[in-house]
Enzyme design. Structure first.
Site, PDB file in Angstrom:
ATOM      1  N   ASP A 111      45.993  34.508  56.521  1.00 26.61           N
ATOM      2  CA  ASP A 111      47.346  34.171  56.968  1.00 26.61           C
ATOM      3  C   ASP A 111      47.462  34.595  58.428  1.00 26.61           C
ATOM      4  OD1 ASP A 111      47.590  36.876  56.958  1.00 26.61           O
ATOM      5  OD2 ASP A 111      49.108  36.976  55.394  1.00 26.61           O
ATOM      6  N   GLY A 113      49.814  36.599  59.785  1.00 20.28           N
ATOM      7  CA  GLY A 113      50.484  37.879  60.027  1.00 20.28           C
ATOM      8  C   GLY A 113      51.984  37.721  60.181  1.00 20.28           C
ATOM      9  N   GLY A 114      52.441  36.473  60.317  1.00 18.01           N
ATOM     10  CA  GLY A 114      53.871  36.239  60.531  1.00 18.01           C
ATOM     11  C   GLY A 114      54.735  36.802  59.410  1.00 18.01           C
ATOM     12  N   ASP A 284      48.281  30.950  46.453  1.00 18.50           N
ATOM     13  CA  ASP A 284      47.844  32.344  46.484  1.00 18.50           C
ATOM     14  C   ASP A 284      48.989  33.163  45.936  1.00 18.50           C
ATOM     15  OD1 ASP A 284      49.446  32.102  49.158  1.00 18.50           O
ATOM     16  OD2 ASP A 284      49.274  34.233  48.759  1.00 18.50           O
ATOM     17  N   CYS A 322      40.146  34.744  25.046  1.00 16.04           N
ATOM     18  CA  CYS A 322      39.529  35.000  26.354  1.00 16.04           C
ATOM     19  C   CYS A 322      38.143  35.610  26.187  1.00 16.04           C
ATOM     20  CB  CYS A 322      40.429  35.934  27.160  1.00 16.04           C
ATOM     21  SG  CYS A 322      39.768  36.309  28.783  1.00 16.04           S
ATOM     22  N   CYS A 324      36.529  37.029  28.834  1.00 12.34           N
ATOM     23  CA  CYS A 324      36.256  37.849  30.012  1.00 12.34           C
ATOM     24  C   CYS A 324      35.664  39.188  29.572  1.00 12.34           C
ATOM     25  CB  CYS A 324      37.533  38.049  30.825  1.00 12.34           C
ATOM     26  SG  CYS A 324      38.570  39.400  30.252  1.00 12.34           S
ATOM     27  N   CYS A 327      38.030  41.459  27.639  1.00 11.73           N
ATOM     28  CA  CYS A 327      38.317  41.073  26.256  1.00 11.73           C
ATOM     29  C   CYS A 327      37.079  41.188  25.367  1.00 11.73           C
ATOM     30  CB  CYS A 327      38.895  39.660  26.215  1.00 11.73           C
ATOM     31  SG  CYS A 327      40.521  39.589  26.983  1.00 11.73           S
ATOM     32  N   HIS A 353      40.925  40.676  33.775  1.00 13.91           N
ATOM     33  CA  HIS A 353      41.358  39.696  32.775  1.00 13.91           C
ATOM     34  C   HIS A 353      42.335  38.692  33.390  1.00 13.91           C
ATOM     35  CE1 HIS A 353      43.096  37.868  29.232  1.00 13.91           C
ATOM     36  NE2 HIS A 353      44.256  38.102  29.822  1.00 13.91           N
TER      37      HIS A 353
HETATM   38 ZN   LIG Z   1      40.270  38.538  29.016  1.00 15.25          ZN
END
Ligand SMILES: [Zn+2]
Length: 691
Positions: A111, A113-114, A284, A322, A324, A327, A353
């Protein structure tokens, strides 16, 4: 002549100018603005729609790059403002950029910085050239201009740079919105010139607050310049969800098809899918990691608040759907435990996660666009994700509650049998102004005890400065505002002294919540509190009273405010907000105040905290009782501070207190090590107030 000027004056359309990103559209959903595309940066290809985790300080909070890669992150966002202050441009130059510095070999978007600059109203001077601001780290002054911002982004080695724009709340009035838009346009051209023929892409930003005609004008101008992509700015700062969706739709309709579209700072899963539907490609947001820090997980069955005791014995994964690492390897019970004891591993596991959750969601969205099923998918998900964005699914069958709870974030409104309401922090259980009517407590402890009205009437004296540490629901600050207004009404001879209130607060939810239920908080029946939320600043019509908000950590922000005469010290207690009650903090405060007369008022009467204040160098006196408390505490840099003409001074702690302290089992504050204890105690005994 620079290329931007050429393009603009000769009326080139950006379509004629090669984009550095070469966006190609793989699929366009029917019945929707959603699209699946890909573009190429210096560090590789990006498939859209894409979610970019926020790596403010050249790290995504509490995650290593392995997790980022494995979860599917393809672009990281880094914050120019923070990296400019620390580690500084020279470090990035020495390392050849952020990629090698943080060991991340994929694209980085920076970005300008504004956004950060304009959220620090107190330390910022702005003109055509740029924004001059003071570092919260070391007090140095920096100029953030289109040229210095682009130079810093080049030093960082960004793949996608953003132009510097003037951010204002989307709720700003038309005059302010138009002025900010015009300045943003002039800065956009200067940013393009500053980029020159550097290989990094540069995005323009469409502004115009909530005024459709200004947004249209802004889009027409910005897209006439040869940017590689376009961002919709100034949203997610104050408008309603519906307004944001309408503005997004109107904005994307005006953006060229062949450039990526980026909606800055958005959002929750529902916000994301709504924006994809309206043609946005890039997002974002700090949500996945910031909610993780607060103990919250996004799951396929809704949002889970892992602090809740409900999970103490649950030997199941966070999210049954999930795969991940969190999990696969850990139970809800273990994560609940880590969150309760505030181990950073808990934050890491939940953040990991949540990143998997977001990236899986983006892949799913893209797959549905490509397969032509997006519109059905969107209709289904926006319903079912309403609860993903909403509250805890395990609370679908809650225990009966006496009344509808008034909740926001981690806070709720409590109403006492006597009729007054207070704000309670749910996670700690602490109630702001727990012992009596908040307005009454503020008046006695801070306003009357400091003799604020008498001080305001010292004619010819310089501006009186109050630090309001812990804005909370603005009870103390508003008590000071009311006192000022009463003095103004009743003071007829000569001018009243001018007053500046500086409020420090990390979390504005208590104030938002109280304003939402303002019928229960009479002190908020005034224009100032809402103005504070909107602008972080309010000025009394007389011009004699300024009220500023410094949002963030008090210890980091205190250097930005003028030295105070009075400090209303009202953070949460030691148990909840320990760092604000340590010897180190009081020493820092004392050193910053030592060359003047400052008095600090607080509700705590803890022996260890009084000892910490004495140790730091303050003189400490017994404050007035706030029933049912029999006393409070006043600390000052010199005993003279306790004298206000016409009033008896408050009594300093005397030898009787010292004797009781000697016998106390809690004479030394937390943080003083056994090695330091003897020195600490001697310093208390030798304090001039006991000689
Ligand atoms: Zn997960």
């Amino acid at each position: 002549m620079p290329i931007t000027a050429l393009c603009y004056f000769n009326g080139f359309q950006p379509k004629n100018v090669m984009s550095r990103l070469n966006l190609s559209i793989a699929a366009q959903a029917s019945g929707s603005g959603a699209r699946a595309a890909e573009f190429t940066t210096q560090h590789g290809k990006v498939l859209t729609p894409v979610f970019m985790p926020v790596g403010t300080q050249a790290t995504v909070k509490c995650q290593n790059v392995g997790t980022l890669r494995d979860s599917g992150s393809t672009v990281l966002l880094a914050n120019t403002y923070h990296l400019m202050l620390r580690p500084g441009a020279e470090v990035f130059r020495a390392f050849g950029g952020i990629h090698r510095f943080m060991n991340w070999d994929k694209p980085v978007l920076t970005d300008s910085g504004g956004y950060q600059i304009f959220s620090l109203p107190h330390a910022c001077k702005m003109n055509e050239k740029g924004a001059l601001f003071q570092s919260y780290v070391d007090g140095r002054w920096f100029l953030l201009s289109p040229e210095t911002s682009i130079q810093m982004q080049k030093d960082i080695g960004s793949d996608i740079m953003m132009v510097l724009d003037q951010c204002i709340p989307s709720t700003a009035n038309r005059v302010a919105a138009e002025a900010a838009m015009d300045l943003t346009h002039r800065w956009a051209r200067r940013s393009l010139d500053a980029r020159g023929d550097a290989p990094a892409a540069l995005f323009g930003i469409v502004q115009g607050a909530a005024f459709p005609d200004l947004r249209e004008k802004s889009a027409a101008y910005i897209t006439s310049l040869p940017f590689d992509g376009f961002a919709v700015g100034g949203l997610a700062v104050g408008e309603t969800k519906e307004q944001r969706e309408d503005l997004t739709e109107a904005a994307t309709a005006l953006l060229p098809r062949d450039r990526p579209r980026y909606l800055m700072g958005v959002g929750t899963p529902v916000d994301v899918i709504e924006a994809v539907h309206r043609g946005v490609d890039m997002f974002d947001c700090i949500i996945p990691t910031s909610l993780a820090q607060r103990g919250t997980a996004y799951t396929s069955i809704g949002r889970l608040h892992m602090r809740r005791g409900l999970y103490r014995l649950q030997d199941v994964p966070l999210d049954p759907d999930c795969q991940c690492p969190t999990c696969r390897h850990y139970s809800r019970a273990y994560i609940h435990h880590l969150i309760k004891v505030e181990e950073v591993l808990g934050w890491h596991l939940l953040g990991q996660h949540n990143l998997y959750f977001y990236h899986r969601m983006m892949r799913e969205i893209r797959a549905n666009v490509v397969s032509g099923q997006f519109i059905d998918y969107y209709k289904e998900k926006r319903e079912s994700w309403a609860h993903v964005d909403g509250d805890d699914p395990d609370a679908i069958h809650p225990r009966p509650r006496p009344a509808r709870r008034m909740l926001l974030g981690d806070y709720e409104v409590l109403t006492a049998p006597q009729g007054f309401s207070s704000v309670r922090q749910c996670s700690s259980g602490e109630v702001m102004h727990s012992v009596s009517d908040p307005a009454e407590e503020s008046r006695l402890l801070y306003i009357e005890q400091s003799r604020l009205d008498a001080r305001l009437r010292i004619s010819g004296a310089p501006e009186l400065v109050i630090w309001d540490v812990g804005l909370g629901a603005a009870t103390n600050a508003m008590a000071a505002v009311r006192c000022f207004e009463e003095s103004l009404l009743t003071h007829t001879s000569g001018a009243l002294r001018s007053l500046r209130i500086v409020s420090f607060e990390r979390d504005l939810d208590p104030l938002r919540l109280a304003i939402r239920h303002s019928a229960r908080f009479p002190h908020l029946h005034h224009a100032a509190p809402s103005a504070m939320l909107r602008n972080a600043h309010w000025e009394h019509a007389s011009g004699l009273l300024q009220w500023d908000l410094l949002e963030g950590d008090f210890l980091e922000k205190m250097n930005l405010a003028a030295r105070p005469d009075l400090i209303f010290y009202d953070p949460f207690s030691f148990k909840t907000d320990g760092p604000l009650w340590t010897t180190e903090t009081f020493l820092k405060l004392f050193r910053a105040m030592a060359d003047g007369e400052t008095s600090l008022y607080t509700y705590s009467t803890s022996t260890a905290i009084r000892a910490a204040l004495l140790w730091a160098g303050f003189y400490v006196a017994r404050g007035v009782p706030i029933p049912p408390k029999t006393e409070t505490t006043v600390a000052c840099t010199r005993p003279e501070c306790l004298h206000v003409a016409g009033y008896p001074p408050l009594p300093l702690l005397d030898r009787h207190w010292l004797d009781r302290w000697e016998r106390s089992g809690a004479k030394v504050p937390a943080g003083v090590t056994p090695d330091e204890q003897a020195d600490f105690e001697n310093r208390i005994r030798k304090h001039p107030q006991f000689s």
